[in-house]
Enzyme design. Structure first.
Site, PDB file in Angstrom:
ATOM      1  N   TYR A 144       0.851  -1.192   0.000  1.00 38.94           N
ATOM      2  CA  TYR A 144       0.000   0.000   0.000  1.00 38.94           C
ATOM      3  C   TYR A 144       0.880   1.233   0.000  1.00 38.94           C
ATOM      4  O   TYR A 144       1.854   1.312   0.764  1.00 38.94           O
ATOM      5  CB  TYR A 144      -0.895  -0.005   1.239  1.00 38.94           C
ATOM      6  CG  TYR A 144      -1.784   1.225   1.352  1.00 38.94           C
ATOM      7  CD1 TYR A 144      -2.845   1.421   0.464  1.00 38.94           C
ATOM      8  CD2 TYR A 144      -1.571   2.176   2.350  1.00 38.94           C
ATOM      9  CE1 TYR A 144      -3.668   2.546   0.577  1.00 38.94           C
ATOM     10  CE2 TYR A 144      -2.391   3.298   2.467  1.00 38.94           C
ATOM     11  CZ  TYR A 144      -3.433   3.473   1.575  1.00 38.94           C
ATOM     12  OH  TYR A 144      -4.244   4.585   1.680  1.00 38.94           O
ATOM     13  N   ASP A 239       9.306   2.919  -0.015  1.00 36.34           N
ATOM     14  CA  ASP A 239       8.229   3.575   0.733  1.00 36.34           C
ATOM     15  C   ASP A 239       8.380   3.153   2.196  1.00 36.34           C
ATOM     16  O   ASP A 239       7.947   2.082   2.597  1.00 36.34           O
ATOM     17  CB  ASP A 239       6.867   3.172   0.169  1.00 36.34           C
ATOM     18  CG  ASP A 239       5.723   3.836   0.931  1.00 36.34           C
ATOM     19  OD1 ASP A 239       6.000   4.565   1.912  1.00 36.34           O
ATOM     20  OD2 ASP A 239       4.559   3.618   0.551  1.00 36.34           O
ATOM     21  N   LYS A 267       4.093   8.969   8.941  1.00 34.12           N
ATOM     22  CA  LYS A 267       3.817   8.369  10.248  1.00 34.12           C
ATOM     23  C   LYS A 267       4.797   8.853  11.336  1.00 34.12           C
ATOM     24  O   LYS A 267       4.619   9.940  11.847  1.00 34.12           O
ATOM     25  CB  LYS A 267       3.727   6.848  10.113  1.00 34.12           C
ATOM     26  CG  LYS A 267       2.547   6.496   9.170  1.00 34.12           C
ATOM     27  CD  LYS A 267       2.057   5.093   9.197  1.00 34.12           C
ATOM     28  CE  LYS A 267       0.737   4.976   8.452  1.00 34.12           C
ATOM     29  NZ  LYS A 267       0.763   4.291   7.160  1.00 34.12           N
TER      30      LYS A 267
HETATM   31  C1  LIG Z   1       0.210   4.771   5.741  1.00 37.59           C
HETATM   32  C2  LIG Z   1       0.992   4.531   4.512  1.00 37.59           C
HETATM   33  C3  LIG Z   1       0.928   5.394   3.408  1.00 37.59           C
HETATM   34  C4  LIG Z   1      -0.040   6.527   3.325  1.00 37.59           C
HETATM   35  O1  LIG Z   1       0.177   7.475   4.307  1.00 37.59           O
HETATM   36  P1  LIG Z   1      -1.042   8.457   4.703  1.00 37.59           P
HETATM   37  O2  LIG Z   1      -0.404   9.407   5.663  1.00 37.59           O
HETATM   38  O3  LIG Z   1      -2.105   7.598   5.297  1.00 37.59           O
HETATM   39  O4  LIG Z   1      -1.481   9.112   3.440  1.00 37.59           O
HETATM   40  C5  LIG Z   1       1.795   5.163   2.352  1.00 37.59           C
HETATM   41  N1  LIG Z   1       2.657   4.140   2.367  1.00 37.59           N
HETATM   42  C6  LIG Z   1       2.728   3.282   3.392  1.00 37.59           C
HETATM   43  C7  LIG Z   1       3.735   2.181   3.372  1.00 37.59           C
HETATM   44  C8  LIG Z   1       1.883   3.437   4.494  1.00 37.59           C
HETATM   45  O5  LIG Z   1       1.933   2.555   5.496  1.00 37.59           O
END
Ligand SMILES: *Cc1c(COP(=O)(O)O)cnc(C)c1O
Length: 430
Positions: A144, A239, A267
């Protein structure tokens, strides 16, 4: 357990917010029941509107590695707030957080702050395309990367190498440039690169996927991906929105000893406020406006409150030897669970990497592919989730999400949790 106030609030919310929430998984659809409205958090604990207390392992989906309402983070936010909350001008806190980020990640020479992980990944892909002049990119099934159109794409059927929209409102055009391949499968990746590397700008991946259960990389898999990127002249985007500052201060890159070309963060670096970031070598980053032709902007980007929360968070992680403490806590929990995990071996699997964990209801020794995650029983997870809630333990309300330990979880919290897990498993398997 009385949850009447949460129930009443949710009924009201259902009228005013689609599904009663601002982010889908919060709605408890996959575990049943109504979501709990939390009103307070302190350390590892949260308290709902009905005054029920829980040991929290969702931790706002990962950011709260120091626990709720960490005094140093709060102090930083408060001291910054009285000076004004936003200026729309450069602010010295941006430099300070940038220094901390570039210090932790050798592959990041420059960083651009944004407001969410979604913005970070969306912008990183745009940058990779602008830098290479190629349209397509590769992502892995089950990873994701936020909700940008071209990232909400699943693998296509049969021999098609392009993806198909994974959400209504995403056009075939959006999906056409996204190539989706299975994670942990070097051969599949190499096949795509052999065929069409000259059209591919980047590979984006969660080094350790944490958004479809916890999937562990096979030995040397990430090194092989890095090598393929070098061989075919494709940018590697890690990511690290979850992995970053979680597996180690320098994220998966430090943990596995690999450098990405571009890194996305989110995060944890926001200290519980909305922050994302993307960064890499100057050579690539200088393509971003106003230096270069790749446009990307944000009214509240680099917001002083968010920056100061992030700075306080990262400084504390550096000063506290956080990662060895977290590792000890993880090992302690694992030990406490040993007896019950052996008792139900073949029915439930506890997977863990550093302070990230999952309970999966499957007969498996290790989860290394999406196919294994798909076979997990989400019905049993729902039962397990309910049993744990009743015993004051809050896990993410979906079996596809991971759990997080924080520095605030005490031995007492972990002992209590292990007891609750034992009772919950005895109850659902009885
Ligand atoms: C949470 C997450 C996102 C998206 O971040 P948001 O702040 O919710 O837009 C993208 N990549 C990864 C790996 C994530 O865990």
């Amino acid at each position: 357990m009385n949850t009447n106030k949460s129930k009443a609030l949710f009924a009201e919310a259902l009228n005013l917010l689609p599904g009663g929430v601002d982010s889908p998984v919060r709605a408890f659809r996959s575990v049943g029941g109504t979501p709990l409205f939390m009103k307070k958090g302190k350390g590892a604990r949260v308290i709902d509107e009905d005054d029920n207390e829980y040991v929290d392992y969702c931790m706002s989906w990962g950011p709260l590695i120091l626990g709720h309402a960490d005094p140093d983070v709060l102090k930083a936010i408060q001291e910054t707030a009285v000076q004004g909350t936003s200026f729309g001008t450069p602010h010295k806190s941006e430099i300070e957080l940038a220094r901390l980020v570039t210090g932790a990640y050798p592959s990041i020479e420059q960083v651009r702050f944004v407001n969410s992980g979604t913005e970070a990944t969306m912008s990183a892909i745009r940058l990779a395309r602008g830098f290479t002049g190629r349209d397509k990119f590769i992502k892995f099934d089950g990873c994701y990367h936020g909700h940008a159109d071209f990232l909400l794409v699943a693998s296509g059927s049969g021999l098609a190498t392009f993806g198909t929209p994974d959400s209504a409102g995403v056009t075939d055009g959006n999906a056409r440039d996204t190539v989706v391949v299975p994670y942990n499968d070097v051969v599949a990746l190499e096949e795509v690169l052999k065929k069409e590397a000259d059209t591919i700008s980047a590979i984006i991946m969660e080094p350790v996927p944490c958004n479809y259960g916890l999937v562990l990389p096979e030995k040397a898999y990430l090194q092989k991906v890095r090598k393929l990127c070098d061989r075919y002249g494709v940018l590697l985007i890690f990511d690290e929105v979850i992995n970053g500052f979680r597996l180690a201060l320098g994220g998966a890159q430090e943990y596995f000893g690999i450098q990405a070309d571009l890194t996305t963060l989110g995060k944890i670096i926001g200290g519980g406020l909305p922050v994302g970031a993307y960064g890499g070598k100057k050579e690539i980053m200088k393509k971003i406006a106003p230096e270069g032709p790749v446009y990307q902007a944000g009214t509240l980007s680099g917001n002083p409150l968010a920056m100061s929360a992030g700075i306080a968070m990262v400084k504390k992680l550096i000063s506290k030897d956080a990662y060895s403490i977290l590792r000890e806590k993880a090992a302690f929990l694992r030990n406490r669970l040993d007896y019950v995990l052996q008792k139900y071996e073949g029915r439930v699997l506890f997977s863990q990497l550093e302070s990230i964990f999952t309970f999966s209801f499957i007969d498996a020794k290790k989860i290394t592919s999406l196919d294994t995650v798909k076979k997990c029983s989400m019905e049993l997870y729902a039962d397990f989730h309910r049993e744990l809630l009743n015993r004051g333990v809050y896990l993410a309300p979906s079996g596809y999400e991971v759990g997080f330990l924080s520095l605030a979880h005490t031995e007492q919290d972990l002992i209590g949790t292990a007891e609750a897990v034992t009772e919950a498993l005895d109850s659902i398997f009885s």
